[in-house]
Design an enzyme around this catalytic site. Structure first.
Site, PDB file in Angstrom:
ATOM      1  N   ARG A 108       0.679  -1.253   0.089  1.00 31.45           N
ATOM      2  CA  ARG A 108       0.017   0.210  -0.052  1.00 31.45           C
ATOM      3  C   ARG A 108       0.824   1.197   0.004  1.00 31.45           C
ATOM      4  O   ARG A 108       2.287   1.055   0.259  1.00 31.45           O
ATOM      5  CB  ARG A 108      -0.870   0.041   1.226  1.00 31.45           C
ATOM      6  CG  ARG A 108      -0.298  -0.340   2.457  1.00 31.45           C
ATOM      7  CD  ARG A 108      -0.486  -0.012   3.692  1.00 31.45           C
ATOM      8  NE  ARG A 108      -0.507   1.696   3.679  1.00 31.45           N
ATOM      9  CZ  ARG A 108       0.584   2.347   3.549  1.00 31.45           C
ATOM     10  NH1 ARG A 108       2.104   1.594   3.848  1.00 31.45           N
ATOM     11  NH2 ARG A 108       0.559   3.763   3.519  1.00 31.45           N
ATOM     12  N   ASP A 123      -1.941  10.739  -2.523  1.00 32.91           N
ATOM     13  CA  ASP A 123      -2.309   9.597  -3.413  1.00 32.91           C
ATOM     14  C   ASP A 123      -2.624  10.299  -4.851  1.00 32.91           C
ATOM     15  O   ASP A 123      -2.335   9.617  -5.822  1.00 32.91           O
ATOM     16  CB  ASP A 123      -3.630   9.028  -2.910  1.00 32.91           C
ATOM     17  CG  ASP A 123      -3.134   8.032  -1.662  1.00 32.91           C
ATOM     18  OD1 ASP A 123      -3.145   8.584  -0.407  1.00 32.91           O
ATOM     19  OD2 ASP A 123      -2.798   6.857  -1.858  1.00 32.91           O
TER      20      ASP A 123
HETATM   21  O1  MRU Z   1      -4.952   3.266   1.985  1.00 34.24           O
HETATM   22  P1  MRU Z   1      -3.296   3.367   2.123  1.00 34.24           P
HETATM   23  O2  MRU Z   1      -2.684   2.851   3.135  1.00 34.24           O
HETATM   24  O3  MRU Z   1      -2.720   2.857   0.662  1.00 34.24           O
HETATM   25  O4  MRU Z   1      -3.113   4.997   2.021  1.00 34.24           O
HETATM   26  C1  MRU Z   1      -1.787   5.410   1.908  1.00 34.24           C
HETATM   27  C2  MRU Z   1      -1.612   7.111   2.006  1.00 34.24           C
HETATM   28  O5  MRU Z   1      -2.771   7.575   2.067  1.00 34.24           O
HETATM   29  C3  MRU Z   1      -0.272   7.580   1.872  1.00 34.24           C
HETATM   30  O6  MRU Z   1      -0.249   8.797   2.821  1.00 34.24           O
HETATM   31  C4  MRU Z   1      -0.042   7.952   0.388  1.00 34.24           C
HETATM   32  O7  MRU Z   1      -0.482   7.013  -0.360  1.00 34.24           O
HETATM   33  C5  MRU Z   1       1.289   8.393   0.433  1.00 34.24           C
HETATM   34  S1  MRU Z   1       2.273   7.257   0.570  1.00 34.24           S
HETATM   35  C6  MRU Z   1       3.940   7.703   0.212  1.00 34.24           C
END
Ligand code: MRU
Length: 341
Positions: A62, A246
């Protein structure tokens, strides 16, 4: 040199299969299963697209950049099992399945598009090109993390309290992370500071992953529950906030883990600078504003409500650009007004 944990390792996976002069091994993607952290550090070896998609969906791998790398390397691994004559058709199908795994992190689509541009012929060389492209994406991600770290580290001064949300660290990227990279660089330079890691309900990436990886690196870390942030800011413990993203729209609106927007509002109230750190592969300049960013809605069961209670579980929110003091990319520190072309 500070060693971080790596979500992907070189032995037994697609990386090992492609060294010069080494015959191609059956392609495999080898990843840490982040759902089992911090209790257990276990690896998964995946060579089937359904397994890789399931691993991305349940957050075994993730974080926006890591999802992009995993999709690219996963496609490369799967392509090694295809017969030459079916390569173009089947690799496209695999890429479509991977693209449907999660909707918000644009790095997934960016990485797959790069890989698909190599799918021009049905031959072994094309399958090898996919491996090379996957590795190039991972290598660029490593360089990107280092650059974000050096651009962001001067923001972290001796004695500061730095708040972060979710996990935008080594586990979420190919190397030091995005939001956590300036912290690793400042720590390596000898500065002492405290990181407050939001728990990050409902899946606790902050308390499970960020606190775990910073503690392993010897960085002073304190976990707080999400609903404590306002009080902790009021007590004067937080001097700086750095989060990941993201997807960033052309105007600088930034999607990140649910709860980030609330932190930005609180930061404004308390006069605390709020920064977003992300690679340019997270910028989606085709979207004029953050209102157009697709927000993943996840399984109500994650929230843990009583049986039969209706639950709404958006996984991300969008922080408006006017609440963001700066966006740190591998290119440098961008100040408002943002305009990403
Ligand atoms: O649902 P996730 O755990 O994939 O969410 C991750 C995040 O929100 C992070 O802050 C984002 O992807 C940046 S990772 C460098």
């Amino acid at each position: 040199m500070l060693e971080t944990v790596r979500w992907i390792t070189a032995e037994g996976n697609v990386l090992a299969g492609f060294e010069e002069g080494v015959p191609l091994l059956p392609g495999k993607l080898r990843i840490i299963d982040q759902t089992r952290l911090p209790q257990e550090l276990v690896y998964l070896e995946l060579d089937d697209v359904d397994e890789i998609v399931a691993a991305i969906r349940r957050l075994s791998v993730r974080g926006a950049p890591a999802i992009g790398c995993a999709a690219a390397l996963g496609l490369a691994a799967c392509a090694q099992h295809l017969e030459e004559k079916e390569l173009l058709e089947k690799a496209q199908e695999i890429a479509d399945q991977l693209a449907a795994s999660r909707p918000t992190a644009v790095n997934l689509f960016w990485a797959l598009e790069r890989c698909l541009s190599h799918l021009t012929r049905c031959d072994k060389a094309t399958a090898e090109e996919l491996v090379r492209e996957g590795l190039a994406i991972l290598e660029e991600d490593i360089q990107m993390c280092r650059a974000i770290g050096s651009h962001g580290a001067p923001l972290i001064k001796e004695g500061m309290g730095v708040l972060t949300h979710c996990n935008a660290g080594a586990l979420a990227t190919g190397d030091f992370g995005t939001a956590l990279s300036p912290m690793y660089v400042a720590h390596t330079a000898g500065r002492k500071f405290t990181v407050y890691s939001d728990e990050t309900r409902p899946l606790n990436q902050g308390s499970r992953l960020t606190a775990w990886e910073l503690q392993r690196a010897g960085i002073d870390v304190v976990t707080i529950c999400d609903n404590m942030a306002a009080q902790v800011m009021k007590e004067g413990r937080i001097d700086l906030i750095i989060v990941g993203s993201d997807r960033i729209a052309a105007n600088g609106d930034a999607a990140n883990k649910i709860g980030t927007y609330g932190l930005a509002v609180l930061a404004k109230h308390h006069g605390i600078p709020f920064y977003v750190a992300a690679p340019t592969s997270t910028i989606d300049s085709s979207l004029a504003t953050g209102d157009l960013i697709p927000i993943e809605i996840r399984d109500p069961a994650e929230v843990g409500a009583a049986e039969g209670v209706r639950v709404y579980n958006p996984a991300f929110d969008v922080t408006p650009n006017e609440l963001i003091s700066g966006i740190i990319t591998e290119g440098g520190l961008h100040r408002p007004p943002y305009g990403f072309a």
